[in-house]
Scaffold this motif. Sequence first.
Motif, PDB file in Angstrom:
ATOM      1  N   MET A 110       1.098  -1.487  -0.231  1.00 41.88           N
ATOM      2  CA  MET A 110      -0.071  -0.495  -0.135  1.00 41.88           C
ATOM      3  C   MET A 110       1.247   1.133   0.414  1.00 41.88           C
ATOM      4  O   MET A 110       2.000   1.257   0.357  1.00 41.88           O
ATOM      5  CB  MET A 110      -0.999   0.629   1.837  1.00 41.88           C
ATOM      6  CG  MET A 110      -1.683  -0.840   0.930  1.00 41.88           C
ATOM      7  SD  MET A 110      -3.356  -0.920   0.131  1.00 41.88           S
ATOM      8  CE  MET A 110      -2.651  -1.487  -1.363  1.00 41.88           C
ATOM      9  N   PRO A 111       0.498   2.100  -0.944  1.00 44.09           N
ATOM     10  CA  PRO A 111       0.708   3.372  -0.143  1.00 44.09           C
ATOM     11  C   PRO A 111       1.313   4.705   0.995  1.00 44.09           C
ATOM     12  O   PRO A 111       0.273   3.822   1.701  1.00 44.09           O
ATOM     13  CB  PRO A 111       0.027   4.785  -1.283  1.00 44.09           C
ATOM     14  CG  PRO A 111      -1.115   3.931  -1.405  1.00 44.09           C
ATOM     15  CD  PRO A 111      -0.430   2.451  -1.387  1.00 44.09           C
ATOM     16  N   PRO A 112       2.037   5.107   1.604  1.00 39.85           N
ATOM     17  CA  PRO A 112       2.662   4.979   2.730  1.00 39.85           C
ATOM     18  C   PRO A 112       0.700   5.778   3.853  1.00 39.85           C
ATOM     19  O   PRO A 112       1.070   5.300   4.643  1.00 39.85           O
ATOM     20  CB  PRO A 112       3.455   6.388   3.083  1.00 39.85           C
ATOM     21  CG  PRO A 112       3.913   6.170   1.314  1.00 39.85           C
ATOM     22  CD  PRO A 112       3.057   5.626   0.671  1.00 39.85           C
ATOM     23  N   LYS A 113       0.281   6.313   2.516  1.00 37.73           N
ATOM     24  CA  LYS A 113      -1.108   7.278   4.103  1.00 37.73           C
ATOM     25  C   LYS A 113      -1.509   6.157   4.185  1.00 37.73           C
ATOM     26  O   LYS A 113      -2.944   5.855   5.495  1.00 37.73           O
ATOM     27  CB  LYS A 113      -1.587   7.838   3.665  1.00 37.73           C
ATOM     28  CG  LYS A 113      -2.552   8.058   1.806  1.00 37.73           C
ATOM     29  CD  LYS A 113      -2.732   8.903   1.967  1.00 37.73           C
ATOM     30  CE  LYS A 113      -3.238   9.311   0.383  1.00 37.73           C
ATOM     31  NZ  LYS A 113      -3.862  10.627   0.219  1.00 37.73           N
ATOM     32  N   ALA A 114      -1.924   4.812   3.606  1.00 42.10           N
ATOM     33  CA  ALA A 114      -2.947   3.477   3.884  1.00 42.10           C
ATOM     34  C   ALA A 114      -2.188   2.287   4.288  1.00 42.10           C
ATOM     35  O   ALA A 114      -2.373   2.170   5.692  1.00 42.10           O
ATOM     36  CB  ALA A 114      -3.584   2.791   1.927  1.00 42.10           C
ATOM     37  N   ARG A 115      -0.986   2.453   4.568  1.00 38.73           N
ATOM     38  CA  ARG A 115       0.141   1.742   5.318  1.00 38.73           C
ATOM     39  C   ARG A 115       0.252   2.038   6.064  1.00 38.73           C
ATOM     40  O   ARG A 115       0.048   1.238   7.171  1.00 38.73           O
ATOM     41  CB  ARG A 115       1.546   1.473   4.945  1.00 38.73           C
ATOM     42  CG  ARG A 115       2.408   0.534   4.860  1.00 38.73           C
ATOM     43  CD  ARG A 115       3.670   1.220   4.785  1.00 38.73           C
ATOM     44  NE  ARG A 115       3.817   0.988   2.931  1.00 38.73           N
ATOM     45  CZ  ARG A 115       4.871   1.130   2.359  1.00 38.73           C
ATOM     46  NH1 ARG A 115       5.749   2.253   2.992  1.00 38.73           N
ATOM     47  NH2 ARG A 115       4.590   2.227   0.717  1.00 38.73           N
ATOM     48  N   ALA A 116      -0.135   3.060   7.118  1.00 38.72           N
ATOM     49  CA  ALA A 116      -0.465   3.270   8.796  1.00 38.72           C
ATOM     50  C   ALA A 116      -1.663   2.698   8.929  1.00 38.72           C
ATOM     51  O   ALA A 116      -1.529   2.308  10.525  1.00 38.72           O
ATOM     52  CB  ALA A 116      -0.868   5.074   8.622  1.00 38.72           C
ATOM     53  N   PHE A 117      -2.696   2.363   8.445  1.00 42.30           N
ATOM     54  CA  PHE A 117      -3.258   2.017   9.140  1.00 42.30           C
ATOM     55  C   PHE A 117      -3.178   0.276   9.403  1.00 42.30           C
ATOM     56  O   PHE A 117      -3.413  -0.727  10.075  1.00 42.30           O
ATOM     57  CB  PHE A 117      -4.650   1.397   8.491  1.00 42.30           C
ATOM     58  CG  PHE A 117      -5.900   2.516   7.744  1.00 42.30           C
ATOM     59  CD1 PHE A 117      -6.032   3.239   9.053  1.00 42.30           C
ATOM     60  CD2 PHE A 117      -5.522   3.465   6.408  1.00 42.30           C
ATOM     61  CE1 PHE A 117      -7.070   4.520   8.805  1.00 42.30           C
ATOM     62  CE2 PHE A 117      -6.001   3.816   6.627  1.00 42.30           C
ATOM     63  CZ  PHE A 117      -6.699   4.815   7.605  1.00 42.30           C
TER      64      PHE A 117
END
Length: 290
Positions: A62-69
Amino acid sequence: NPIHAMLRRGARARFLQRKSEEILTTEELDELYQALSNRATFDDQKIGRLNFDDFQAVGAKMPPKARAFFTATLFLQFERDEYGRINILNFFDYCMRKGTLLQAHIELSAYDVVGDGYLREQDMDVWVSNLIPTLAQLRGIDETFLPFYICTVVRKFFFFLDPMHRERIGIKKLILSPYLLELFELRDETVPETRLMSNWFSFQSTLRAYQDYLHLDIDQDGMLSREELQHFRADLDGSDCLTPVFVERVFQEFHTWGGLMDYKTFLTFILTVDYRKSHQSLRNYWLCLD
């Protein structure tokens, strides 16, 4: 200091812009759901589930901002089956709600003039005014009625979210309240009439409150006297529901102007009567009966 205030507003605007960039777009949400579905195992009821290894594998792509989940802490917050797998729909719904709440926080923060995380009554007035064009159920509302509509909406938020009368509402408290969802329900064009009648923020409900006020204002001076309020929701046979003693106590405890009740205080009175099981209402009743 005007320069200091300008710098503070500029810094806050940049901060809100950075936060808005953390929100997943529609395309990114579609990509997330597709990745979850491709990796999930589906049971006979077509419920997709992921174990922690698969969960991490999806997150790595996932891209970084989705990876945070995709953290172990978040994974453990979801209910797991006997194989240690979570329901991908529950996880996806969480991601969507998180984005919705963050977007709401950013939008509301734009009206925080002071910049302390709270909205005053004038801030709420401006926010509701700008929100009205986005509410499908209010399409075509008469402009002359708008000030009364805005007043009715804002009064409920302050009644429930500012019980100590500090004249401000925390943005976080506002976002997490059920009343914001009740207001946002008016964005849906398909809400049935019966549901709108029970929604405080609908045009039907706000107009009913305003008409009640006009009906009670017998001398048409724009304010309600003790004698006029006593006829509030009178029985069909004309008998009053409120006793003179109770009305007298209402005028002693509620905010009035020279012994007369304005529309804003009348709304507080209606909320007290209609939500009599709430803590705020019980507090008002106790003050009147003490």
